[in-house]
Design a protein around this motif. Structure first.
Motif, PDB file in Angstrom:
ATOM      1  N   GLY A  13       1.011  -1.356  -0.055  1.00 45.01           N
ATOM      2  CA  GLY A  13      -0.021  -0.053  -0.053  1.00 45.01           C
ATOM      3  C   GLY A  13       0.877   1.596  -0.027  1.00 45.01           C
ATOM      4  N   GLU A  14       1.897   1.413   0.761  1.00 48.25           N
ATOM      5  CA  GLU A  14       2.902   2.376   0.843  1.00 48.25           C
ATOM      6  C   GLU A  14       3.658   2.505  -0.555  1.00 48.25           C
ATOM      7  OE1 GLU A  14       4.149   1.577   5.488  1.00 48.25           O
ATOM      8  OE2 GLU A  14       5.556   1.046   3.865  1.00 48.25           O
ATOM      9  N   ILE A  15       4.019   1.356  -1.314  1.00 45.56           N
ATOM     10  CA  ILE A  15       4.281   1.764  -2.604  1.00 45.56           C
ATOM     11  C   ILE A  15       3.583   2.420  -3.628  1.00 45.56           C
ATOM     12  CG2 ILE A  15       5.314   0.256  -4.490  1.00 45.56           C
ATOM     13  CD1 ILE A  15       6.326  -2.020  -2.646  1.00 45.56           C
ATOM     14  N   VAL A  16       2.414   1.811  -3.846  1.00 49.26           N
ATOM     15  CA  VAL A  16       1.472   2.524  -4.685  1.00 49.26           C
ATOM     16  C   VAL A  16       1.089   3.953  -4.272  1.00 49.26           C
ATOM     17  CG1 VAL A  16       0.624   0.288  -5.718  1.00 49.26           C
ATOM     18  CG2 VAL A  16      -0.438   1.131  -3.620  1.00 49.26           C
ATOM     19  N   GLY A  17       1.374   4.296  -3.141  1.00 47.66           N
ATOM     20  CA  GLY A  17       0.918   5.642  -2.618  1.00 47.66           C
ATOM     21  C   GLY A  17       2.008   6.803  -2.825  1.00 47.66           C
ATOM     22  N   LEU A  18       3.434   6.131  -3.130  1.00 46.86           N
ATOM     23  CA  LEU A  18       4.444   7.119  -3.111  1.00 46.86           C
ATOM     24  C   LEU A  18       4.386   7.932  -4.402  1.00 46.86           C
ATOM     25  CD1 LEU A  18       7.372   4.573  -2.678  1.00 46.86           C
ATOM     26  CD2 LEU A  18       6.788   6.382  -1.104  1.00 46.86           C
ATOM     27  N   PRO A  77      -4.495   7.314   5.218  1.00 49.25           N
ATOM     28  CA  PRO A  77      -3.560   7.232   6.264  1.00 49.25           C
ATOM     29  C   PRO A  77      -2.730   6.006   6.184  1.00 49.25           C
ATOM     30  CG  PRO A  77      -5.461   8.302   7.377  1.00 49.25           C
ATOM     31  CD  PRO A  77      -5.638   7.643   6.039  1.00 49.25           C
ATOM     32  N   LEU A  78      -1.335   5.966   6.904  1.00 52.82           N
ATOM     33  CA  LEU A  78      -0.471   4.954   6.951  1.00 52.82           C
ATOM     34  C   LEU A  78      -1.178   3.978   8.301  1.00 52.82           C
ATOM     35  CD1 LEU A  78       2.969   6.191   6.467  1.00 52.82           C
ATOM     36  CD2 LEU A  78       1.589   5.012   4.847  1.00 52.82           C
ATOM     37  N   LYS A  79      -0.486   2.752   8.242  1.00 48.52           N
ATOM     38  CA  LYS A  79      -0.972   1.850   9.142  1.00 48.52           C
ATOM     39  C   LYS A  79      -0.909   2.207  10.686  1.00 48.52           C
ATOM     40  CE  LYS A  79      -0.326  -2.980  10.383  1.00 48.52           C
ATOM     41  NZ  LYS A  79       0.315  -4.291  10.106  1.00 48.52           N
ATOM     42  N   THR A  80       0.131   2.955  11.322  1.00 52.53           N
ATOM     43  CA  THR A  80       0.524   3.533  12.495  1.00 52.53           C
ATOM     44  C   THR A  80       1.284   4.724  12.208  1.00 52.53           C
ATOM     45  OG1 THR A  80       2.539   2.050  12.845  1.00 52.53           O
ATOM     46  CG2 THR A  80       0.457   1.141  13.511  1.00 52.53           C
ATOM     47  N   SER A  81       1.520   5.379  13.558  1.00 53.37           N
ATOM     48  CA  SER A  81       2.139   6.641  13.397  1.00 53.37           C
ATOM     49  C   SER A  81       3.669   6.147  13.175  1.00 53.37           C
ATOM     50  CB  SER A  81       2.219   7.362  14.672  1.00 53.37           C
ATOM     51  OG  SER A  81       2.351   6.313  15.872  1.00 53.37           O
ATOM     52  N   SER A  82       4.214   4.972  13.381  1.00 58.75           N
ATOM     53  CA  SER A  82       5.519   4.617  13.320  1.00 58.75           C
ATOM     54  C   SER A  82       5.932   4.302  11.714  1.00 58.75           C
ATOM     55  CB  SER A  82       5.875   3.265  13.804  1.00 58.75           C
ATOM     56  OG  SER A  82       5.734   3.594  15.260  1.00 58.75           O
ATOM     57  N   SER A  83       4.718   3.986  11.043  1.00 56.24           N
ATOM     58  CA  SER A  83       4.742   4.093   9.630  1.00 56.24           C
ATOM     59  C   SER A  83       5.196   5.211   8.781  1.00 56.24           C
ATOM     60  CB  SER A  83       3.418   3.598   8.919  1.00 56.24           C
ATOM     61  OG  SER A  83       3.105   2.121   9.616  1.00 56.24           O
ATOM     62  N   TYR A  84       4.941   6.384   9.447  1.00 62.18           N
ATOM     63  CA  TYR A  84       5.494   7.664   8.707  1.00 62.18           C
ATOM     64  C   TYR A  84       6.862   7.736   9.084  1.00 62.18           C
ATOM     65  CZ  TYR A  84       0.506   9.067   8.401  1.00 62.18           C
ATOM     66  OH  TYR A  84      -0.750   8.904   8.086  1.00 62.18           O
ATOM     67  N   ARG A  85       7.846   7.612   8.098  1.00 66.01           N
ATOM     68  CA  ARG A  85       9.117   7.410   8.356  1.00 66.01           C
ATOM     69  C   ARG A  85      10.283   8.081   7.059  1.00 66.01           C
ATOM     70  NH1 ARG A  85       6.870   2.752   6.826  1.00 66.01           N
ATOM     71  NH2 ARG A  85       7.951   1.370   5.598  1.00 66.01           N
ATOM     72  N   VAL A  86      11.382   8.420   7.466  1.00 64.68           N
ATOM     73  CA  VAL A  86      12.345   8.973   6.329  1.00 64.68           C
ATOM     74  C   VAL A  86      13.199   7.829   6.091  1.00 64.68           C
ATOM     75  CG1 VAL A  86      13.665  10.861   5.480  1.00 64.68           C
ATOM     76  CG2 VAL A  86      11.519  11.272   6.788  1.00 64.68           C
ATOM     77  N   LEU A  87      13.235   7.195   5.080  1.00 61.16           N
ATOM     78  CA  LEU A  87      14.286   6.420   4.542  1.00 61.16           C
ATOM     79  C   LEU A  87      15.497   6.655   3.698  1.00 61.16           C
ATOM     80  CD1 LEU A  87      11.830   3.395   4.023  1.00 61.16           C
ATOM     81  CD2 LEU A  87      13.051   3.694   5.889  1.00 61.16           C
ATOM     82  N   PRO A  88      16.780   6.267   4.036  1.00 58.57           N
ATOM     83  CA  PRO A  88      17.696   6.538   2.878  1.00 58.57           C
ATOM     84  C   PRO A  88      17.464   5.954   1.888  1.00 58.57           C
ATOM     85  CG  PRO A  88      18.592   6.158   4.987  1.00 58.57           C
ATOM     86  CD  PRO A  88      17.281   5.676   5.187  1.00 58.57           C
ATOM     87  N   ILE A  89      17.821   6.302   0.355  1.00 58.60           N
ATOM     88  CA  ILE A  89      17.645   5.515  -0.739  1.00 58.60           C
ATOM     89  C   ILE A  89      18.777   5.009  -1.155  1.00 58.60           C
ATOM     90  CG2 ILE A  89      16.476   5.768  -3.153  1.00 58.60           C
ATOM     91  CD1 ILE A  89      14.946   8.302  -2.353  1.00 58.60           C
ATOM     92  N   PRO A  90      19.059   3.817  -1.528  1.00 59.01           N
ATOM     93  CA  PRO A  90      20.266   3.327  -1.717  1.00 59.01           C
ATOM     94  C   PRO A  90      20.536   3.921  -3.506  1.00 59.01           C
ATOM     95  CG  PRO A  90      18.614   1.536  -1.766  1.00 59.01           C
ATOM     96  CD  PRO A  90      17.996   2.844  -0.991  1.00 59.01           C
ATOM     97  N   ASP A  91      21.756   3.707  -3.863  1.00 56.12           N
ATOM     98  CA  ASP A  91      21.896   4.432  -5.268  1.00 56.12           C
ATOM     99  C   ASP A  91      21.318   3.515  -6.420  1.00 56.12           C
ATOM    100  OD1 ASP A  91      25.477   5.051  -4.306  1.00 56.12           O
ATOM    101  OD2 ASP A  91      23.585   6.271  -3.870  1.00 56.12           O
ATOM    102  N   TYR A  92      21.254   2.331  -6.227  1.00 59.80           N
ATOM    103  CA  TYR A  92      20.615   1.480  -7.077  1.00 59.80           C
ATOM    104  C   TYR A  92      19.246   1.995  -7.476  1.00 59.80           C
ATOM    105  CZ  TYR A  92      19.490  -2.621  -9.834  1.00 59.80           C
ATOM    106  OH  TYR A  92      19.200  -3.535 -10.873  1.00 59.80           O
ATOM    107  N   VAL A  93      18.490   2.098  -6.068  1.00 62.47           N
ATOM    108  CA  VAL A  93      16.888   2.637  -6.393  1.00 62.47           C
ATOM    109  C   VAL A  93      16.847   3.923  -6.665  1.00 62.47           C
ATOM    110  CG1 VAL A  93      14.905   2.530  -5.124  1.00 62.47           C
ATOM    111  CG2 VAL A  93      16.349   0.792  -4.447  1.00 62.47           C
ATOM    112  N   PHE A  94      17.710   4.784  -6.498  1.00 59.40           N
ATOM    113  CA  PHE A  94      17.619   6.236  -6.677  1.00 59.40           C
ATOM    114  C   PHE A  94      17.872   6.597  -8.341  1.00 59.40           C
ATOM    115  CE2 PHE A  94      19.416  10.685  -6.915  1.00 59.40           C
ATOM    116  CZ  PHE A  94      18.250  11.272  -6.438  1.00 59.40           C
TER     117      PHE A  94
END
Length: 426
Positions: free
Chosen positions: A222-227, A267-284
């Protein structure tokens, strides 16, 4: 439909104790501003003295505003009303509503459905939990959550005089797990070589970017399709996870209740689901290329293109249904000799790689967006087995993605080289 106005009486009168059908009782009359008066009979007392004690208690409740009007409502009727009143609302995620409805229909109603809610006591609740726990402690835990919330609501709205669920716990079982522990079966995850095959095989499919977000960043479907591209911090190479796509309640003309529609921003599943993730170069790099294709499709489609900014979108820019990946994903697994695991197990594969490289379980939980869970692996108990399956490249990936202690080039042709670590060297 339960009428809340019945609790809003403006005047009341309590009659004297009188004989009623061979026993004793009294009548309570409630007066309303805009409703007809309501008469309730309290009877069945063996002695006149017993009836007078009950009458005095009722007068006290009326003076204090604690008198319970809804004395004949069944548990089944109340739970259906509570679920609709609290969780069937426009904009609300549907998953909680559906999950609670399932617990009510399959767990609570068969045991307590025909009882009057005003007659419920702690013994009834304890027996309910104990009976369900014999089959499934997880089901008992979900039932406890629903009953706790429902009874709290019932007390606040004066359906009951006291909350019978307070202090009632689920009985311990012999095989109970530690609280908030999630166990991952490593047999249902992919190793690094299999991940390489999956990514390479998905490159020519519409789900390629979704595969990367799942297996290399641990995002939920669900997070992926919402990006959206607006969630990407291109300067700091970070991803802000702040919404998902799923079912939600919406108003529809002619309907007396909100209806359920798919592919809505929720909204996301929980408050902890709201997060900031580093993006690896391959994915970036893949995100940059996907953005270029997005702009090309936007030009080609013209006014027919929906410029919502979704990264994983249809040819016209609309958000994908979160089940869109299924047919392509299963085809890739079958065509490349990969284990027939669930899409969600790719997220577990990502988690397993981190844990096998001695990441702190709580830190992994934070990266995965879990609320209060410690994640464990139930298969890799032998350190030598763990070491053989690790590679130097995944160490680079982890350092670059999460520790940010060193800078390592991550070219496509080297990222997935399988260079195994000799356990004898450790």
């Amino acid at each position: 439909m339960i009428d809340f106005r019945l609790q809003q009486y403006i005047e009341w009168k309590v009659g004297k104790v009188i004989p009623i059908k061979g026993k004793f009782g009294f009548r309570v009359t409630l007066y309303y501003l805009d409703l007809p008066k309501k008469v309730q009979q309290k009877s069945g007392f063996t002695t006149e003295r017993e009836a007078n004690v009950a009458r005095d208690q009722t007068v006290g409740e009326l003076y204090s505003g604690d008198y319970i009007v809804y004395e004949n409502i069944l548990v089944k009727e109340f739970l259906e009303f509570w679920l609709d009143a609290e969780y069937r609302k426009v904009g609300n995620p549907v998953n909680t509503y559906l999950s609670f409805r399932n617990v009510i229909q399959n767990q609570i109603v068969p045991y307590l459905g025909t009882k009057k809610i005003a007659d419920l006591n702690s013994s009834h609740i304890q027996t309910l939990y104990q009976t369900i726990a014999l089959s499934s402690r997880a089901s008992a835990s979900r039932t406890k959550t629903v009953m706790g919330l429902a009874m709290k609501y019932a007390k606040a709205k004066k359906f009951i005089a006291r909350n019978p669920a307070v202090g009632v716990v689920i009985p311990k079982t012999e095989n109970s797990k530690e609280y908030h522990t999630r166990s991952i079966n490593s047999a249902k995850t992919l190793n690094l070589e299999q991940i390489k095959i999956l990514i390479q095989a998905s490159q020519q499919t519409p789900i390629y970017i979704a595969v990367l977000f799942n297996i290399l960043m641990g995002l939920r479907r669900g997070e992926i399709v919402g990006l959206k591209y607006s969630d990407v911090d291109y300067v700091n190479q970070e991803l802000h996870v702040q919404r998902q796509i799923g079912k939600a309640f919406v108003e529809k003309e002619g309907e007396d209740k909100p209806i359920i529609l798919d592919a809505q921003e929720i909204p996301l599943k929980t408050s902890s689901s709201y997060r900031v993730l580093p993006i690896p170069d391959y994915v970036f790099d893949a995100i940059i290329k996907e953005r270029e294709r997005y702009e090309e499709r936007k030009k080609e489609a013209g006014e027919q293109f929906h410029d919502f900014g979704f990264i994983f979108c249809s040819e016209t820019g609309a958000a994908r249904n979160k089940n869109f990946h299924y047919q392509y994903y299963k085809r890739i697994l079958r065509g490349n000799g990969l284990p027939d695991i669930r899409w969600h197990d790719l997220r577990s594969s990502y988690c397993t790689l981190l844990l096998k490289n001695e990441f702190n379980p709580k830190a992994v939980s934070n990266l995965m967006g879990h609320a209060k869970e410690i994640i464990t692996i139930d298969v890799y108990g032998d350190n030598k087995v763990m070491a053989v399956d690790c590679t130097r490249e995944i160490d680079m990936f982890i350092n670059e993605l999460h520790l940010k202690q060193i800078e390592m080039p991550m070219a496509e042709d080297k990222f997935f080289d399988s260079v195994c670590v000799n356990p004898e060297d450790l």
